[in-house]
Design a protein around this motif. Structure first.
Motif, short mmCIF file in Angstrom:
data_model
loop_
_atom_site.label_atom_id
_atom_site.label_comp_id
_atom_site.label_asym_id
_atom_site.label_seq_id
_atom_site.Cartn_x
_atom_site.Cartn_y
_atom_site.Cartn_z
N LYS A 70 11.89 -2.71 7.18
CA LYS A 70 12.26 -1.28 7.08
C LYS A 70 12.86 -0.75 8.38
O LYS A 70 13.42 0.35 8.39
CB LYS A 70 11.04 -0.46 6.69
CG LYS A 70 10.55 -0.73 5.25
CD LYS A 70 9.39 0.17 4.88
CE LYS A 70 8.94 -0.08 3.45
NZ LYS A 70 7.81 0.80 3.05
N THR A 71 12.74 -1.50 9.45
CA THR A 71 13.26 -1.02 10.74
C THR A 71 14.56 -1.74 11.14
O THR A 71 15.06 -1.51 12.26
CB THR A 71 12.22 -1.25 11.86
OG1 THR A 71 12.04 -2.66 12.08
CG2 THR A 71 10.88 -0.62 11.49
N LYS A 72 15.13 -2.57 10.25
CA LYS A 72 16.24 -3.43 10.67
C LYS A 72 17.51 -2.65 11.01
O LYS A 72 18.38 -3.16 11.72
CB LYS A 72 16.52 -4.48 9.60
CG LYS A 72 17.02 -3.91 8.28
CD LYS A 72 17.27 -5.06 7.29
CE LYS A 72 17.76 -4.51 5.94
NZ LYS A 72 18.04 -5.63 4.99
N MET A 75 0.82 -1.22 0.00
CA MET A 75 0.00 0.00 0.00
C MET A 75 0.86 1.27 0.00
O MET A 75 0.32 2.39 -0.04
CB MET A 75 -0.91 0.01 1.24
CG MET A 75 -1.95 -1.10 1.24
SD MET A 75 -2.98 -1.05 2.73
CE MET A 75 -3.77 0.55 2.58
N GLY A 76 2.16 1.11 0.02
CA GLY A 76 3.05 2.27 0.00
C GLY A 76 3.15 2.98 1.34
O GLY A 76 3.52 4.15 1.39
N ILE A 77 2.84 2.27 2.42
CA ILE A 77 2.90 2.88 3.75
C ILE A 77 4.29 2.69 4.31
O ILE A 77 4.78 1.56 4.43
CB ILE A 77 1.85 2.24 4.69
CG1 ILE A 77 0.44 2.42 4.12
CG2 ILE A 77 1.95 2.84 6.09
CD1 ILE A 77 -0.63 1.69 4.90
N GLY A 78 4.97 3.79 4.64
CA GLY A 78 6.33 3.72 5.13
C GLY A 78 6.46 4.24 6.55
O GLY A 78 5.50 4.69 7.18
N VAL A 79 7.69 4.20 7.05
CA VAL A 79 7.97 4.66 8.42
C VAL A 79 7.78 6.17 8.53
O VAL A 79 7.39 6.67 9.58
CB VAL A 79 9.39 4.25 8.83
CG1 VAL A 79 9.74 4.80 10.22
CG2 VAL A 79 9.54 2.73 8.81
N PHE A 80 8.03 6.88 7.43
CA PHE A 80 7.84 8.33 7.41
C PHE A 80 6.70 8.68 6.45
O PHE A 80 6.42 7.94 5.49
CB PHE A 80 9.12 9.05 6.99
CG PHE A 80 10.20 8.98 8.01
CD1 PHE A 80 10.28 9.91 9.04
CD2 PHE A 80 11.16 7.96 7.96
CE1 PHE A 80 11.29 9.84 9.99
CE2 PHE A 80 12.16 7.88 8.91
CZ PHE A 80 12.22 8.82 9.93
N MET A 81 6.06 9.79 6.72
CA MET A 81 4.97 10.27 5.86
C MET A 81 5.18 11.75 5.58
O MET A 81 5.84 12.45 6.35
CB MET A 81 3.61 10.04 6.51
CG MET A 81 3.41 10.78 7.83
SD MET A 81 1.77 10.46 8.54
CE MET A 81 1.88 11.37 10.08
N ASN A 82 4.61 12.22 4.49
CA ASN A 82 4.69 13.63 4.13
C ASN A 82 3.26 14.17 4.01
O ASN A 82 2.50 13.77 3.13
CB ASN A 82 5.44 13.81 2.80
CG ASN A 82 5.62 15.27 2.44
OD1 ASN A 82 4.78 15.85 1.77
ND2 ASN A 82 6.72 15.85 2.89
#
Length: 511
Positions: A401-403, A168-175
């Motif tokens: 993504k958090t490794k 879904m394109g959900i990442g650790v950071f958002m804009n």
């Protein structure tokens, strides 16, 4: 008795009475006690109190400023190549309106019930940008909350959820825009969770649903029974003690809500404030004397031990949730979710939190929370509440993504809530303090008047003594009708003719 003597006696009697009366009043502190009791009686939240209206509708304008930390290197940070680098955006300033509603007196006027809804209006002329246009890159708090919730589940479930969020394109950071992060937006992750669990709201915002709402139902002491209880919280949401923290001491609801304090403050005492948004009480200690708009004030601020770790302040052990899970100096975990509060830019916090983020520059002038209180009335003359919202970023197994992440307390934004007494209220305060000063020092005026009369008495006595001495030294003999050259006078003159004037013999010139 001459008129002069009467004046001296009258002045002496008046002088003695004034000095005795004034000194007696000073020693007994009659006027000081009288004015203090009057102020204690007047400054309450009773039905006929003069301060009640100002408590319900506070006249000083309150401003809420929001500062955001924009992440400039999110990819390098997630790859473990660089530490996070942030730049500060803001302020975005809002006028805060906070009238009290549903005001009801309880227990014969000794307690008062009220809610305190807050509403916010954007002030463009006091802001550095447009919150609906300016965009900020920050931590995706809904994602971090979900990862934290799934941390106790199986590795395979976490991996599946991670793959689904990646698709879904959900990442650790958002804009997002500043307005969206503050007041809410429809988050895709929360929307999906809402379809699975309807109790989960599909909207997310740091101030979502907080414009026009209150922080709970409060019952306050009016101060009618004891002036020291003026404004103190009796219950919050029908409880007198919380159950969230891990010790009874930490769960106590101490102090006021920060809007009022008891009269005749001392520099040696600690002031307690219950912060509903933090679900805890904090204390403030005296810092220095100051002055605001000609009004003397004591500055109180939270000492460093407020957010000290248990090894420095054992009383803070109860704020570790769950018990024993403590963070370092200057930060406080406020829920089981990874939300952490601190002072802005980690002011008074451990150096490791400051050094972990490039762009932190804590300083007292911009980042200290303080209250300037008039010690006679306990009224806040100037207030500045500053707090920073952070999240805990750390490696979570099953989320690739958090490794490369080491546990980091990541700053999101901080608030600067300020209020200063308005000019009309300041003028009334100065007048009140002048009256208090005059009445309290009335015995000093009496002693001063007695001292002046004493000086007058001394002058009159000395002047009278001089006049009496001059009168005693002056004697006039009777002058004969015979002329100096008459035969009778010449025949009766001795060899030395002396005229006695003022008791001093003057020898006649020799022939």
């Amino acid at each position: 008795m001459t008129r002069r003597s009467c004046a001296i006696y009258a002045t002496g009697i008046a002088c003695a009475h004034l000095l005795i009366l004034g000194i007696a009043l000073l020693v007994a502190q009659v006027f000081q006690t009288m004015i203090q009791e009057r102020i204690k009686k007047e400054i309450t939240l009773g039905e006929n109190s003069r301060v009640l209206e100002g408590w319900i509708n506070p006249p000083p304008p309150v401003y809420m400023q929001y500062f955001f930390f924009n992440v400039t290197n999110p990819d390098e940070f997630l790859a473990g190549k660089e530490k996070a680098r942030v730049t500060q955006m803001g302020p975005y300033t809002y006028r805060e309106y906070r009238p009290r509603e549903n005001v009801t007196f309880l227990e014969n006027g000794t307690k008062i019930f009220a809610t305190n809804p807050k509403s916010f209006v954007f002030l463009r002329n006091m802001s550095s940008g447009d919150p609906e246009v300016d965009r900020v890159t920050t931590v995706n708090i809904p994602l971090i909350a979900v990862m934290n919730e799934l941390n106790s589940y199986s590795f395979f479930l976490r991996t599946a959820v991670s793959m689904w969020m990646g698709s879904m394109g959900i990442g650790v950071f958002m804009n997002r825009t500043v307005h969206e992060i503050l007041w809410g937006f429809k988050d895709p992750l929360m929307t999906k969770l809402h379809s699975l669990r309807p109790e989960v709201d599909e909207y997310f915002g740091l101030m979502y649903n907080k414009n026009g709402t209150h922080e709970g139902e409060f019952v306050f002491h009016t101060g009618e029974r004891n002036y020291m209880d003026y404004g103190k919280i009796d219950t919050w949401n029908n409880i007198s003690q919380m159950t969230w923290w891990s010790s009874n001491q930490s769960n106590m609801i101490n102090g006021t809500d920060g809007s009022v304090f008891h009269t005749f403050l001392s520099r040696k005492e600690l002031l307690y404030i219950f912060a509903a948004d933090l679900c805890r009480s904090i204390h403030l200690a005296y810092v220095s004397d100051t002055e605001v708009k000609g009004i003397p004030a004591f500055r109180f601020a939270p000492p460093s031990d407020v957010l000290a770790p248990p090894d420095e302040n054992p009383a803070n052990a109860g704020f570790c949730v769950p018990a024993g899970d403590c963070l370092g100096k200057g930060v406080l975990k406020v829920s089981v979710s990874p939300i952490v509060v601190s002072f802005p830019h980690f002011y008074q916090a451990d150096e490791r939190y400051i050094n972990a983020i490039e762009g932190m520059s804590p300083n007292e002038e911009e980042h200290e929370t303080y209250l300037d209180l008039n010690p006679t009335t306990g009224v806040p003359i100037r207030a500045c509440k500053r707090a920073q919202l952070n999240v805990i970023l750390k490696r979570v197994s099953g989320f690739p993504k958090t490794k490369f992440l080491n546990e980091t307390i990541f700053p999101i934004m901080y608030v600067n809530e300020t209020a200063t007494i308005d000019d009309d209220s300041a003028a009334q305060m100065r007048t009140l303090l002048m009256i208090v000063t005059i009445v309290s020092n009335f015995p000093v005026f009496i002693v001063g008047l007695g001292a002046i009369l004493l000086l007058v008495l001394i002058f009159l006595v000395c002047r009278n003594r001089q006049r009496k001495t001059a009168k005693d030294e002056t004697a006039y003999t009777q002058v004969s009708n015979q002329t100096e050259d008459s035969p009778e006078n010449r025949s009766n003159q001795p060899a030395k003719n002396g005229s006695y004037i003022a008791m001093s013999p003057v020898e006649a010139q020799k022939c």
